[in-house]
Motif scaffolding. Structure first.
Motif, PDB file in Angstrom:
ATOM      1  N   ILE A   1       2.639  -6.565  -6.544  1.00 29.63           N
ATOM      2  CA  ILE A   1       1.349  -6.999  -6.324  1.00 29.63           C
ATOM      3  C   ILE A   1       1.382  -8.419  -6.767  1.00 29.63           C
ATOM      4  O   ILE A   1       0.658  -9.479  -6.322  1.00 29.63           O
ATOM      5  CB  ILE A   1       0.278  -6.213  -6.569  1.00 29.63           C
ATOM      6  N   ASP A   2       1.698  -8.241  -8.316  1.00 35.36           N
ATOM      7  CA  ASP A   2       1.192  -9.374  -9.062  1.00 35.36           C
ATOM      8  C   ASP A   2       2.442 -10.610  -8.912  1.00 35.36           C
ATOM      9  O   ASP A   2       2.234 -11.940  -9.038  1.00 35.36           O
ATOM     10  CB  ASP A   2       1.213  -9.174 -10.764  1.00 35.36           C
ATOM     11  N   PHE A   3       3.754  -9.948  -8.434  1.00 34.92           N
ATOM     12  CA  PHE A   3       4.758 -10.826  -8.669  1.00 34.92           C
ATOM     13  C   PHE A   3       5.153 -11.383  -7.445  1.00 34.92           C
ATOM     14  O   PHE A   3       5.423 -12.786  -7.023  1.00 34.92           O
ATOM     15  CB  PHE A   3       5.985 -10.568  -9.488  1.00 34.92           C
ATOM     16  N   MET A   4       5.606 -10.371  -6.359  1.00 40.06           N
ATOM     17  CA  MET A   4       6.164 -10.758  -5.165  1.00 40.06           C
ATOM     18  C   MET A   4       5.400 -11.869  -4.322  1.00 40.06           C
ATOM     19  O   MET A   4       6.155 -12.703  -3.677  1.00 40.06           O
ATOM     20  CB  MET A   4       6.634  -9.418  -4.383  1.00 40.06           C
ATOM     21  N   PRO A   5       4.310 -11.601  -4.025  1.00 41.65           N
ATOM     22  CA  PRO A   5       3.620 -12.700  -3.447  1.00 41.65           C
ATOM     23  C   PRO A   5       3.602 -14.062  -3.883  1.00 41.65           C
ATOM     24  O   PRO A   5       3.739 -15.104  -3.007  1.00 41.65           O
ATOM     25  CB  PRO A   5       2.022 -12.078  -3.126  1.00 41.65           C
ATOM     26  N   ARG A   6       3.819 -14.484  -5.209  1.00 40.64           N
ATOM     27  CA  ARG A   6       4.311 -15.816  -5.580  1.00 40.64           C
ATOM     28  C   ARG A   6       5.423 -16.421  -5.063  1.00 40.64           C
ATOM     29  O   ARG A   6       5.489 -17.599  -5.048  1.00 40.64           O
ATOM     30  CB  ARG A   6       4.203 -15.565  -7.187  1.00 40.64           C
ATOM     31  N   SER A  67      -0.514 -19.219  -9.709  1.00 38.31           N
ATOM     32  CA  SER A  67      -1.598 -18.392 -10.290  1.00 38.31           C
ATOM     33  C   SER A  67      -1.390 -16.885  -9.642  1.00 38.31           C
ATOM     34  O   SER A  67      -0.726 -16.696  -8.869  1.00 38.31           O
ATOM     35  CB  SER A  67      -2.922 -18.970  -9.763  1.00 38.31           C
ATOM     36  N   ASN A  68      -2.403 -15.840 -10.287  1.00 36.71           N
ATOM     37  CA  ASN A  68      -2.078 -14.519  -9.719  1.00 36.71           C
ATOM     38  C   ASN A  68      -2.694 -14.753  -8.104  1.00 36.71           C
ATOM     39  O   ASN A  68      -4.160 -15.044  -7.942  1.00 36.71           O
ATOM     40  CB  ASN A  68      -2.851 -13.667 -10.531  1.00 36.71           C
ATOM     41  N   PRO A  69      -1.953 -14.193  -7.303  1.00 34.98           N
ATOM     42  CA  PRO A  69      -2.581 -14.287  -5.802  1.00 34.98           C
ATOM     43  C   PRO A  69      -3.611 -13.077  -5.514  1.00 34.98           C
ATOM     44  O   PRO A  69      -4.605 -13.577  -4.705  1.00 34.98           O
ATOM     45  CB  PRO A  69      -1.318 -14.010  -5.146  1.00 34.98           C
ATOM     46  N   GLY A  70      -3.715 -12.099  -6.287  1.00 40.58           N
ATOM     47  CA  GLY A  70      -4.806 -11.253  -6.074  1.00 40.58           C
ATOM     48  C   GLY A  70      -4.255 -10.204  -5.194  1.00 40.58           C
ATOM     49  O   GLY A  70      -3.420 -10.279  -4.378  1.00 40.58           O
ATOM     50  N   THR A  71      -5.111  -9.109  -4.800  1.00 35.62           N
ATOM     51  CA  THR A  71      -4.748  -7.804  -4.212  1.00 35.62           C
ATOM     52  C   THR A  71      -4.859  -8.109  -2.792  1.00 35.62           C
ATOM     53  O   THR A  71      -3.796  -7.679  -2.009  1.00 35.62           O
ATOM     54  CB  THR A  71      -5.667  -6.592  -4.741  1.00 35.62           C
ATOM     55  N   LEU A  72      -5.984  -8.852  -2.324  1.00 35.95           N
ATOM     56  CA  LEU A  72      -6.091  -8.916  -0.754  1.00 35.95           C
ATOM     57  C   LEU A  72      -5.117 -10.000  -0.395  1.00 35.95           C
ATOM     58  O   LEU A  72      -4.444  -9.696   0.871  1.00 35.95           O
ATOM     59  CB  LEU A  72      -7.548  -9.748  -0.676  1.00 35.95           C
ATOM     60  N   PHE A  73      -4.614 -10.999  -0.993  1.00 37.23           N
ATOM     61  CA  PHE A  73      -3.496 -11.778  -0.430  1.00 37.23           C
ATOM     62  C   PHE A  73      -2.223 -10.919  -0.734  1.00 37.23           C
ATOM     63  O   PHE A  73      -1.315 -11.050   0.191  1.00 37.23           O
ATOM     64  CB  PHE A  73      -3.381 -13.137  -1.645  1.00 37.23           C
ATOM     65  N   ALA A  74      -2.102 -10.181  -1.487  1.00 38.12           N
ATOM     66  CA  ALA A  74      -0.639  -9.162  -1.523  1.00 38.12           C
ATOM     67  C   ALA A  74      -0.734  -8.422  -0.390  1.00 38.12           C
ATOM     68  O   ALA A  74       0.237  -7.907   0.301  1.00 38.12           O
ATOM     69  CB  ALA A  74      -0.734  -8.651  -3.033  1.00 38.12           C
ATOM     70  N   HIS A  75      -1.884  -7.816   0.007  1.00 42.42           N
ATOM     71  CA  HIS A  75      -1.956  -6.800   1.041  1.00 42.42           C
ATOM     72  C   HIS A  75      -1.431  -7.644   2.384  1.00 42.42           C
ATOM     73  O   HIS A  75      -0.771  -7.135   3.233  1.00 42.42           O
ATOM     74  CB  HIS A  75      -3.498  -6.194   1.233  1.00 42.42           C
ATOM     75  N   THR A  76      -2.008  -8.510   2.539  1.00 43.58           N
ATOM     76  CA  THR A  76      -1.849  -9.598   3.679  1.00 43.58           C
ATOM     77  C   THR A  76      -0.266  -9.867   3.848  1.00 43.58           C
ATOM     78  O   THR A  76       0.084 -10.110   4.823  1.00 43.58           O
ATOM     79  CB  THR A  76      -2.920 -10.910   3.736  1.00 43.58           C
ATOM     80  N   PHE A  77       0.079 -10.496   2.562  1.00 42.93           N
ATOM     81  CA  PHE A  77       1.467 -11.059   2.539  1.00 42.93           C
ATOM     82  C   PHE A  77       2.457  -9.906   2.745  1.00 42.93           C
ATOM     83  O   PHE A  77       3.380 -10.389   3.884  1.00 42.93           O
ATOM     84  CB  PHE A  77       1.558 -11.435   0.937  1.00 42.93           C
ATOM     85  N   PHE A  78       2.388  -8.790   2.460  1.00 40.54           N
ATOM     86  CA  PHE A  78       3.353  -7.633   2.633  1.00 40.54           C
ATOM     87  C   PHE A  78       3.256  -7.410   3.753  1.00 40.54           C
ATOM     88  O   PHE A  78       4.315  -7.115   4.757  1.00 40.54           O
ATOM     89  CB  PHE A  78       3.091  -6.696   1.742  1.00 40.54           C
ATOM     90  N   HIS A  79       2.033  -7.101   4.589  1.00 44.79           N
ATOM     91  CA  HIS A  79       1.923  -6.403   5.975  1.00 44.79           C
ATOM     92  C   HIS A  79       2.277  -7.643   6.906  1.00 44.79           C
ATOM     93  O   HIS A  79       2.896  -7.408   8.013  1.00 44.79           O
ATOM     94  CB  HIS A  79       0.486  -5.922   6.170  1.00 44.79           C
ATOM     95  N   LYS A  80       2.153  -8.953   6.802  1.00 49.93           N
ATOM     96  CA  LYS A  80       2.600  -9.913   7.631  1.00 49.93           C
ATOM     97  C   LYS A  80       4.336  -9.855   7.467  1.00 49.93           C
ATOM     98  O   LYS A  80       4.878  -9.912   8.732  1.00 49.93           O
ATOM     99  CB  LYS A  80       2.063 -11.000   7.480  1.00 49.93           C
ATOM    100  N   LEU A  81       4.681  -9.841   6.261  1.00 50.57           N
ATOM    101  CA  LEU A  81       6.109  -9.983   6.229  1.00 50.57           C
ATOM    102  C   LEU A  81       6.803  -8.989   6.613  1.00 50.57           C
ATOM    103  O   LEU A  81       8.137  -8.925   7.138  1.00 50.57           O
ATOM    104  CB  LEU A  81       6.434 -10.346   4.929  1.00 50.57           C
ATOM    105  N   LEU A  82       6.341  -7.501   6.309  1.00 51.16           N
ATOM    106  CA  LEU A  82       6.976  -6.507   6.598  1.00 51.16           C
ATOM    107  C   LEU A  82       6.606  -5.488   8.000  1.00 51.16           C
ATOM    108  O   LEU A  82       6.687  -4.413   7.906  1.00 51.16           O
ATOM    109  CB  LEU A  82       6.991  -5.390   5.269  1.00 51.16           C
ATOM    110  N   LYS A  83       5.955  -6.488   8.683  1.00 55.12           N
ATOM    111  CA  LYS A  83       5.244  -5.900   9.974  1.00 55.12           C
ATOM    112  C   LYS A  83       6.213  -4.977  10.954  1.00 55.12           C
ATOM    113  O   LYS A  83       5.902  -4.136  11.431  1.00 55.12           O
ATOM    114  CB  LYS A  83       4.465  -6.736  10.793  1.00 55.12           C
ATOM    115  N   ASN A  84       7.469  -5.313  10.744  1.00 55.93           N
ATOM    116  CA  ASN A  84       8.453  -4.734  11.571  1.00 55.93           C
ATOM    117  C   ASN A  84       9.023  -3.324  10.798  1.00 55.93           C
ATOM    118  O   ASN A  84       9.796  -2.521  11.682  1.00 55.93           O
ATOM    119  CB  ASN A  84       9.572  -5.568  12.079  1.00 55.93           C
ATOM    120  N   THR A  85       8.735  -3.117   9.608  1.00 54.75           N
ATOM    121  CA  THR A  85       9.318  -2.109   9.062  1.00 54.75           C
ATOM    122  C   THR A  85       8.325  -1.197   8.597  1.00 54.75           C
ATOM    123  O   THR A  85       8.664  -0.051   8.134  1.00 54.75           O
ATOM    124  CB  THR A  85      10.134  -2.654   7.706  1.00 54.75           C
ATOM    125  N   ILE A  86       6.849  -1.394   8.322  1.00 55.20           N
ATOM    126  CA  ILE A  86       6.026  -0.645   8.013  1.00 55.20           C
ATOM    127  C   ILE A  86       5.595   0.238   9.297  1.00 55.20           C
ATOM    128  O   ILE A  86       4.847  -0.224  10.180  1.00 55.20           O
ATOM    129  CB  ILE A  86       4.753  -1.179   7.213  1.00 55.20           C
TER     130      ILE A  86
END
Length: 221
Positions: A1-6, A67-86
């Motif tokens: 959450i803290d690192f990957m979205p960066r 900067s730290n992207p925050g939890t909401l950005f992380a949630h959006t980031f991962f779900h958009k990027l991994l939408k075909n696998t989640i």
């Protein structure tokens, strides 16, 4: 959450050669997941610059720090990027073991597992799973019982309106509340534990009977 979205910022950088700084002892599965994320971002040329995390000060001639992207950005980031696998399906009861972790051990975890077997729970140890496997397990859960620890990050991927019980030690942050965006899931903070030892975050003994009562009253099975 803290690192990957960066890593998203790499798409905004025009440098030909980019090195991503990581600890020298970062587990291989995390390195592989960073490469996977970069590939999904269509960033195919990436190298790692490993530093000894025991050293307190590091000096670089050219460093870009996001900067730290925050939890909401992380949630959006991962779900958009991994939408075909989640693939979210509410079909499993999960207990996330502390296993061989150093801090916040559940000293009566064997007794806890025996209890939860009666309610058709499965038992996973995130330390033995790849990041993709962890995401898959959590995205298929309908009830989760989890001692406080790093594995709570995977709550980012759970289906809406499931039940999560966080078994807590002392000095635990309320990270599970931060990750529960818009109260997506029902969160129960279970504080009925005996704290033992002199560590900053102590080992615990779970009150089995009180946890059993919670599972039955809330029908967490």
């Amino acid at each position: 959450i803290d690192f990957m979205p960066r890593l998203f910022c790499l798409k905004k950088i025009s440098y030909d050669e980019i090195s991503v700084i990581i600890p020298h002892n970062l587990d291989k599965k995390f390195q592989e997941f960073i490469i996977t994320i970069c590939n999904l971002l269509e960033i195919n040329e990436i190298t790692f610059f490993k530093i000894n995390s025991e050293n307190l000060i590091h000096s670089f001639e050219n460093l870009i720090f996001t900067s730290n992207p925050g939890t909401l950005f992380a949630h959006t980031f991962f779900h958009k990027l991994l939408k075909n696998t989640i693939k979210k399906n509410k079909e499993r009861n999960l207990y996330v073991m502390r296993g061989s972790t150093i801090n916040r051990k559940v000293l009566n975890e064997i007794d806890l597992i025996k209890l939860l077997q009666k309610y058709n729970y499965e038992f996973i140890d995130c330390a033995t799973l790849s990041i993709e496997e962890q995401i898959k397990q959590f995205s298929e859960a309908k009830n989760i019982i989890i001692p406080s620890g790093a594995a709570i990050t995977n709550l980012l991927f759970v289906p809406d309106k499931i039940n999560v019980v966080e078994i807590r030690s002392n000095l635990d942050r309320i990270f599970s509340k931060l990750i529960n965006l818009n109260n997506r899931f029902n969160l129960y903070l279970f504080e009925n534990t005996i704290k033992l030892g002199w560590k900053l975050r102590q080992d615990i003994i779970v009150d089995i009977q009180k946890l059993k009562r919670l599972v039955e009253e809330k029908k967490l099975f």
